[in-house]
Each structure stands twice: as structure tokens, then as C-alpha cells.
Design a protein around this motif. Structure first.
Motif, PDB file in Angstrom:
ATOM      1  N   TYR A  57       0.830  -1.204   0.000  1.00 22.01           N
ATOM      2  CA  TYR A  57       0.000   0.000   0.000  1.00 22.01           C
ATOM      3  C   TYR A  57       0.867   1.256   0.000  1.00 22.01           C
ATOM      4  O   TYR A  57       0.546   2.247  -0.679  1.00 22.01           O
ATOM      5  CB  TYR A  57      -0.925  -0.004   1.217  1.00 22.01           C
ATOM      6  N   ALA A  58       1.956   1.220   0.753  1.00 23.01           N
ATOM      7  CA  ALA A  58       2.866   2.363   0.780  1.00 23.01           C
ATOM      8  C   ALA A  58       3.474   2.603  -0.596  1.00 23.01           C
ATOM      9  O   ALA A  58       3.560   3.750  -1.063  1.00 23.01           O
ATOM     10  CB  ALA A  58       3.963   2.119   1.812  1.00 23.01           C
ATOM     11  N   THR A  59       3.893   1.528  -1.258  1.00 16.34           N
ATOM     12  CA  THR A  59       4.476   1.663  -2.601  1.00 16.34           C
ATOM     13  C   THR A  59       3.444   2.189  -3.587  1.00 16.34           C
ATOM     14  O   THR A  59       3.765   3.003  -4.469  1.00 16.34           O
ATOM     15  CB  THR A  59       5.027   0.308  -3.078  1.00 16.34           C
ATOM     16  N   ASP A  60       2.190   1.737  -3.456  1.00 16.37           N
ATOM     17  CA  ASP A  60       1.128   2.232  -4.343  1.00 16.37           C
ATOM     18  C   ASP A  60       0.918   3.732  -4.151  1.00 16.37           C
ATOM     19  O   ASP A  60       0.723   4.465  -5.135  1.00 16.37           O
ATOM     20  CB  ASP A  60      -0.175   1.484  -4.064  1.00 16.37           C
ATOM     21  N   CYS A  61       0.945   4.197  -2.900  1.00 16.44           N
ATOM     22  CA  CYS A  61       0.797   5.638  -2.648  1.00 16.44           C
ATOM     23  C   CYS A  61       1.933   6.419  -3.304  1.00 16.44           C
ATOM     24  O   CYS A  61       1.711   7.470  -3.928  1.00 16.44           O
ATOM     25  CB  CYS A  61       0.776   5.900  -1.145  1.00 16.44           C
ATOM     26  N   ARG A  62       3.143   5.912  -3.157  1.00 18.72           N
ATOM     27  CA  ARG A  62       4.285   6.594  -3.762  1.00 18.72           C
ATOM     28  C   ARG A  62       4.154   6.615  -5.281  1.00 18.72           C
ATOM     29  O   ARG A  62       4.441   7.637  -5.927  1.00 18.72           O
ATOM     30  CB  ARG A  62       5.579   5.902  -3.350  1.00 18.72           C
ATOM     31  N   ASP A  63       3.725   5.501  -5.865  1.00 17.09           N
ATOM     32  CA  ASP A  63       3.570   5.445  -7.322  1.00 17.09           C
ATOM     33  C   ASP A  63       2.505   6.429  -7.801  1.00 17.09           C
ATOM     34  O   ASP A  63       2.623   7.004  -8.893  1.00 17.09           O
ATOM     35  CB  ASP A  63       3.216   4.024  -7.756  1.00 17.09           C
ATOM     36  N   ASP A  64       1.439   6.611  -7.005  1.00 16.49           N
ATOM     37  CA  ASP A  64       0.404   7.589  -7.378  1.00 16.49           C
ATOM     38  C   ASP A  64       0.972   9.005  -7.395  1.00 16.49           C
ATOM     39  O   ASP A  64       0.643   9.813  -8.285  1.00 16.49           O
ATOM     40  CB  ASP A  64      -0.769   7.506  -6.398  1.00 16.49           C
ATOM     41  N   VAL A  65       1.830   9.306  -6.413  1.00 23.39           N
ATOM     42  CA  VAL A  65       2.450  10.638  -6.382  1.00 23.39           C
ATOM     43  C   VAL A  65       3.361  10.825  -7.595  1.00 23.39           C
ATOM     44  O   VAL A  65       3.349  11.885  -8.247  1.00 23.39           O
ATOM     45  CB  VAL A  65       3.245  10.817  -5.067  1.00 23.39           C
TER      46      VAL A  65
ATOM     47  N   VAL B 256       9.630  12.028  -2.069  1.00 27.20           N
ATOM     48  CA  VAL B 256       9.190  10.672  -1.683  1.00 27.20           C
ATOM     49  C   VAL B 256      10.341   9.677  -1.653  1.00 27.20           C
ATOM     50  O   VAL B 256      10.113   8.470  -1.491  1.00 27.20           O
ATOM     51  CB  VAL B 256       8.072  10.155  -2.632  1.00 27.20           C
TER      52      VAL B 256
ATOM     53  N   LEU C 218       2.916   8.873   8.776  1.00 25.87           N
ATOM     54  CA  LEU C 218       2.257   8.602   7.497  1.00 25.87           C
ATOM     55  C   LEU C 218       3.208   8.900   6.342  1.00 25.87           C
ATOM     56  O   LEU C 218       3.278   8.143   5.361  1.00 25.87           O
ATOM     57  CB  LEU C 218       0.993   9.457   7.368  1.00 25.87           C
TER      58      LEU C 218
ATOM     59  N   ILE D 290       4.739   6.269   3.475  1.00 23.50           N
ATOM     60  CA  ILE D 290       4.704   6.447   2.022  1.00 23.50           C
ATOM     61  C   ILE D 290       6.095   6.263   1.420  1.00 23.50           C
ATOM     62  O   ILE D 290       6.239   5.744   0.301  1.00 23.50           O
ATOM     63  CB  ILE D 290       4.137   7.842   1.672  1.00 23.50           C
TER      64      ILE D 290
END
Length: 673
Positions: free
Chosen positions: A183-191, A213, A278, A282
């Protein structure tokens, strides 16, 4: 010290069992309790302290040793079929695709290199595969002063590596289950995707991603080199600088909320700490970010105890907590640099800052940046020299110009992320942010081009670094307490450091020698003279000299060699001659065999050679060369295939010719002269 000893025992083959740890640690705890209850008088306090230190020493040994043993897996010696799950996004290398994977059901982590083809590029995190490959434990090539990649992988929890050929793997299914890390990697990829959509490209995108990031895969070699030479590499690694900016911004915003009661203060502090963690989530909980977030979390909590501000003890609490979680973080270079920088700032910066007090607020702010930079540089300089053999001369100028720009960039990036749902506002901020990134990269590039921007190829020894920090500590004690014995101890350590330096320089003085490096696909003979001159006799006309330099540059720095002269064809200079791939150096003859030119040669009597260096592209046998050469020794290069190496080894054994196989002995070979 316990972690260091446990690490040493593990790599020396001394493995402590988990049962031993369960028995020895409770025993120490029992002794501590007995000591505390029995010897309460002040004169016996040393006994409790001795047992306390001994407990943590043994705990560190056991904890690190048992932790590293989790990476040890007995893989079959032959090619086998494994069920694996890709745990991170595949990374494209020059000739392959690198995947971090977890073997099921054992759950040990491995690195898999897939052949570079169109199908391989479609792999993604969460794919479950069946692969046919031969896995092996991480191994180093053993060249002198080479980066120990095997130990690095083991500290990262990697149990093995393997190459998967095209057609020897298949995707069976895709796991939709996500871990917290996913989930953390997905958040970073979205950014990162948002940055791309807003028009950030190339170096601007790479620097912005690293600053915000911690994503550094897009950084080019040129931009890394520019930031390294100018002394600005620390801004590309998420650490206390970036967390400090975020902490200051969050508290500035929350202070706008009215109310100063204990409950409201607890709400503000709790909100800041939650948002900091948080952010660490991320970025993937890198050691430097975790250390910084722990530090600033403790700083926030210290608001309730104004008489006990953040100190060196707070830093030690952060380090202790991190090493309890993962003792191998102690060997992470970023961890070491980050802690030494903060320790130096806490200990040295206040003393330097008080030397000059300016009435002008801007000058005071500027002086604060200068003192922090000086203190941090004093703290990390020995480690930077040890690991990177480089010292950035203009680090003060760099920090004065770069830190304000980085501050603006981080705050504008946060504003851009918060307002990106308004297209016009997001695009305007992105446009301004692109200009700031261009300015930042331009400033760094300009400082890099200044005269004497950096001092390179500096070699320091590990014991020197230890003595330097000890001398620095003694000098600090003298400044604080003004006792003569501290300055006497400081001068003694400086004398020890000087004597050790002179002794090691003499011990490492280059000797006349022939060196064969264990570098795959780069066969070379290094001919070294005592005066520091040397020649690199390559077997290939287009050698991979960059790979060789990465591998052997540390060894060259340690011997303080001049830049080696590359030799690709026939060459003659004083005591070094190369003719028809036969080297004459130091009274020895070395014949480089990298083709089949000698297979059909007929001679009346064999030509004497001291060493036959067999490399790739030779398809014949050694017996076919015995009629041409009188062979005293054979060296098999690591560029040879496993099959060819075994065939030639068996032939050398049968012909009773001394043999050295670079890949099998996992080391370089220094031919005696």
C-alpha cells in the motif's frame, strides 16, 4: 558492539542457535535482578553496571547472529523449479530485468534476473510465477577493496540470486492481497504518476521525486555526480533536513488553531506525529526517514517537558529502537551518516553558533545555516572519505545556496499535491516548481565546475576513522570542562593516528606485481611498478573499462597508483612490452589467449611462458598449446563459461600444470614477481 561481534561471528561461520539465545539471555536477566537486590550499596554499583553492559553485549551478539541466519537457505546445486511471488516493481537493467521475489512457502527473499525480452517487461508486483533456475547464495568476487555486494544483500535479507532464461518461467496468477508495504508503494507510485501528468520530466522529475518521496531510481549518473562533487548529495536522500521542513510546516499550520490547553497541545502534537509517520510509511520506512521521524516525534513529545529538550540521549533512544527492530541497519551507510551528522549538530553546532551573535535576523539565519553545515560536515567527513574517497571543498557555498531552494521546492511540492484537484492552480504551481528545479540543478552544476570543487581518490583506513572520532570527542570534553588531561589524551590520539597513517602508507607501498582481477567479461592483466606507474593489458579491443574501474578503483587508491595506462594492442615502454598478446614485464612472460590464433602454429621448441591467461573466445584445449608454449602456470578468467572452465581444469590436472581459476576461488590473483 554486540551487533558488530554477532555480525563477525556469522560471516566467520560461527552460528549461534536460537535455543542458546533463549537460555543465555534469561540467565543474564536473572543475574541482573539478583545483583540489584543484593548489592544496593553505592560502592557495589559497578557490579550491576558490568552485568547490564554484558547483557546488552550478549543480546546484540545473539540478536544479530540469529537475525542473519534467517537468510541462510540450502538451495539445490542443480536447476530446480520454484514458486515465487514478485514483491516489488521489476527494475530494468542494462542486460536483464531485476525482480525482488519471495519463494513460497518458505517466504525467503531472492533476487531474480530475467532475460531482457518483451514478455519480461510485462511482469508486475504481485505476480506469482513458476520459474526454473539455479539459485545460489550471494557471493562476492573477492577483489581487493571491492564493495562487498554479497554482505550487502545478506544485510538486506536477501537469501540468494539466480538468472531465469527466456521460456523458463510462467505466470500462474496475480495476488490481489496487499501488505502494508505494498500500500505504501502504491501511494508513492500515485504521487510519481501525478508528477508526470503535471509535466515534470528527466532531471527535474528525478530530483523532485528524490526530494519528496525518496524515489531515486530516475536519477541519472550525471546528476548524481554533480550533486556528489558539489557536496549536495544529502539533499537527495530523505533525512532530517526534509523531515524538519515538514515538521516546521505542520506545527506552523496547527498553531493557527486557537487554544493552548493541555488537551489541545496533545491534539496538535499527536496530529504532527501521526502525519510524520504517514509520510515515513509512504517513503517505505527507509532507515534515515525512520530515524528522523523518531527524533521529531520525541521533539514533539518534549514540548510537554520544556526543561528536558532533545539531546544526544534522544538520538540514542532513536538508534536503540531502530537496532532492536533491525540490527543490520547499523551497517547501512545512510544510517551511519545520518546519525553522525545529527550527533555533530547536537554537540558542535551550539558551541560554534555562540562564537558570533548578529543583531540582524537575516545574518543570524545565515550564520545558523553555516554553523549547521560546518558541524554536520565535521561529523560525516571521515565516513564520506572512507566510503566514497571524496571531499567536497565548496560544501559551505553549496548549503547556503541549495538549502533555501530545497525549502521552497518542498513547500511548493506539498502545496501542489494538496491543490492538484484544481487543474489551473496545480499547473501554475508545477510551472513555478519546474523553474525552481532548473535553478537548483543549475546551481549545483555551476558549483561542480568551480576550480578544486572536490578532492578525489582520498584513501583513509577504518581504524583512522575510529581514532578521528575519539580525538574529536576528547577535544569536545576539553572545550567543555577545560581539564588538561583531556587535551593530553587528545594529543596522544592524534599522535597515534599519525603513526598509524605513516605505518599503513609504508605497508601499502606498491610492489612490482602482476594482478588478475575477477571481473566478469573484462579480462585484463594489471602490471604494477613500485613507483606507482602501471599498465592495464586488456584482452578485448573494446573492454568494459568502467566496470573494472568500479571494481578496482578502491585498490588503486589504497596503493596510491597513478592512473593506469590502458593497453589494447602492441605496445612498448621501458620495462613493459606487449607483442602479439605476449606480455614481458618484471622478467616474466604472460600470454593472453583470447582467440584461436595459436592452434595451428608449429614450432621447433616450445616458447617459455610463465603464465598462460585463458579468456573467453578460446575454444581449444590446453594440450594443443603445449607444443607452442612451455607453460609454468595457467590462469582461467571468469569470462569463461562453467562448462569450459571445468574442461580446462580437468586438463590441467591431467597435464600436472598449476592452475588458478578466478571465478572458483572468488578472488583476484596476484602473480609473484
Amino acid at each position: 558492539m554486540g551487533i558488530l561481534l554477532g555480525n563477525y561471528f556469522f560471516f566467520e561461520g560461527i552460528r549461534l542457535s536460537f535455543t542458546f539465545s533463549l537460555l543465555i539471555l534469561p540467565l543474564f536477566l536473572f543475574l541482573l535482578c539478583i545483583t540489584y537486590r543484593t548489592f544496593r550499596q553505592y560502592s557495589a554499583r559497578w557490579l550491576f553496571g558490568l552485568l547490564g553492559y554484558s547483557f546488552f553485549l550478549v543480546f546484540g551478539i545473539c540478536w544479530q547472529n540469529v537475525n542473519l541466519q534467517q537468510t541462510v537457505v540450502d538451495f539445490p546445486t542443480h536447476e530446480s523449479i520454484y514458486r515465487v511471488v514478485v514483491t516489488e516493481h521489476p527494475e530494468q537493467k542494462e542486460r536483464s530485468i531485476l525482480c525482488n521475489a519471495r519463494i513460497m512457502p518458505e517466504a525467503c527473499h531472492v533476487l531474480l534476473y530475467f532475460s531482457l525480452d518483451s514478455i519480461g517487461k510485462e511482469l508486475s508486483r504481485g505476480d506469482e510465477l513458476l520459474v526454473s533456475t539455479g539459485l545460489s547464495l550471494p557471493a562476492s568476487r573477492g577483489n581487493p577493496e571491492e564493495f562487498d555486494y554479497a554482505r550487502y544483500l545478506i544485510h538486506k535479507g536477501i537469501s540468494g540470486t539466480g538468472f531465469v532464461s527466456s521460456g523458463k518461467w510462467i505466470v500462474t496468477k496475480h495476488h490481489t492481497q496487499r501488505t502494508m508495504r505494498d500500500y505504501a508503494t502504491d501511494c508513492r507510485d500515485d504521487v510519481l504518476a501525478l508528477y508526470r501528468n503535471l509535466g515534470f520530466e528527466q532531471d527535474n522529475f528525478a530530483v523532485l521525486s528524490a526530494l519528496t518521496v525518496g524515489y531515486k531510481e530516475e536519477l541519472s549518473e550525471s546528476i548524481r555526480e554533480s550533486y556528489s562533487v558539489s557536496g549536495a548529495s544529502h539533499v537527495l536522500a530523505l533525512s532530517g533536513l526534509h523531515i524538519g521542513f515538514l515538521y516546521a510546516l505542520l506545527f506552523f499550520l496547527l498553531q493557527r488553531i486557537p487554544g493552548n490547553s493541555t488537551g489541545m497541545k496533545a491534539f496538535k502534537v499527536g496530529t504532527v506525529i501521526l502525519l510524520l509517520w504517514l509520510f515515513a510509511f509512504i517513503t517505505g520506512f527507509s532507515p534515515s526517514v525512520v530515524r528522523s521521524v523518531i527524533m521529531f516525534s520525541l521533539l514533539g513529545i518534549s514540548m510537554f517537558f520544556p526543561d528536558r529538550p532533545v539531546s544526544l540521549n534522544t538520538l540514542c533512544i532513536a538508534g536503540f529502537a531502530m537496532l532492536i527492530y533491525n540490527p543490520s541497519w547499523l551497517f547501512d551507510v545512510g544510517f551511519q551518516l545520518s546519525f553522525m551528522a545529527v550527533a555533530a549538530i547536537l554537540l558542535i553546532q551550539p558551541w560554534i553558533y555562540k562564537r558570533f551573535i548578529f543583531k540582524n535576523r537575516f545574518l543570524n539565519w545565515l550564520w545558523g545555516i553555516v554553523t549547521v553545515s560546518i558541524a554536520a560536515q565535521i561529523g560525516v567527513a571521515p565516513l564520506v572519505l572512507l566510503y566514497f574517497s571524496r571531499f567536497s571543498v565548496h560544501f559551505l557555498l553549496t548549503n547556503i545556496l541549495v538549502i533555501p531552494l530545497v525549502t521552497l521546492i518542498i513547500y511548493m511540492a506539498i502545496g501542489m499535491l494538496l491543490l492538484s484537484f484544481i487543474p489551473v492552480v496545480g499547473q501554475m504551481i508545477a510551472w513555478a516548481l519546474n523553474l525552481l528545479l532548473e535553478l537548483l540543478n543549475g546551481v549545483v552544476s555551476g558549483i561542480e565546475k568551480l576550480p578544486f570543487a572536490s578532492v578525489d581518490h582520498v584513501w583513509v583506513y577504518r581504524f583512522e576513522v575510529i581514532l578521528f572520532y575519539l580525538a574529536l570527542l576528547l577535544l569536545g570534553w576539553y572545550v567543555v570542562r577545560r581539564r588538561p588531561r583531556f587535551i593530553l589524551a587528545f594529543l596522544t590520539v592524534v599522535l597515534m593516528m599519525s603513526v598509524y597513517r605513516v605505518y599503513m602508507i609504508e605497508a601499502d607501498r606498491p610492489r612490482q606485481s602482476l594482478v588478475f582481477y575477477n571481473v566478469r567479461n573484462c579480462p585484463v592483466v594489471h602490471c604494477i611498478l613500485p613507483d606507482g606507474r602501471s599498465w592495464l593489458a586488456y584482452a578485448d579491443t573494446v573492454p568494459d573499462d568502467q566496470r573494472l574501474t568500479r571494481v578496482a578503483s578502491g585498490y588503486w587508491n589504497r596503493l596510491r597508483l597513478s592512473s593506469p595506462v590502458p593497453v589494447l594492442t602492441d605496445y612498448a615502454e621501458n620495462c613493459f612490452i606487449r607483442h602479439n598478446n605476449i606480455l614481458s614485464f618484471g622478467g616474466k612472460r604472460i600470454c593472453i589467449i583470447n582467440d584461436n590464433r595459436w592452434r595451428e602454429v608449429k614450432t621447433e621448441s616450445p616458447f617459455p611462458v610463465d603464465c598462460l591467461y585463458l579468456c573467453k573466445n578460446y575454444t581449444g584445449r590446453i594440450e594443443g598449446l603445449t607444443s607452442v608454449f612451455n607453460i609454468q602456470h595457467v590462469v582461467l578468467d571468469s569470462s569463461l563459461s562453467d562448462y569450459r572452465r571445468k574442461v580446462l581444469q580437468e586438463e590441467c590436472t591431467r597435464l600436472n600444470i598449476p592452475l588458478t581459476s578466478l571465478s572458483e576461488q572468488a578472488s583476484y590473483f596476484k602473480y609473484p614477481i
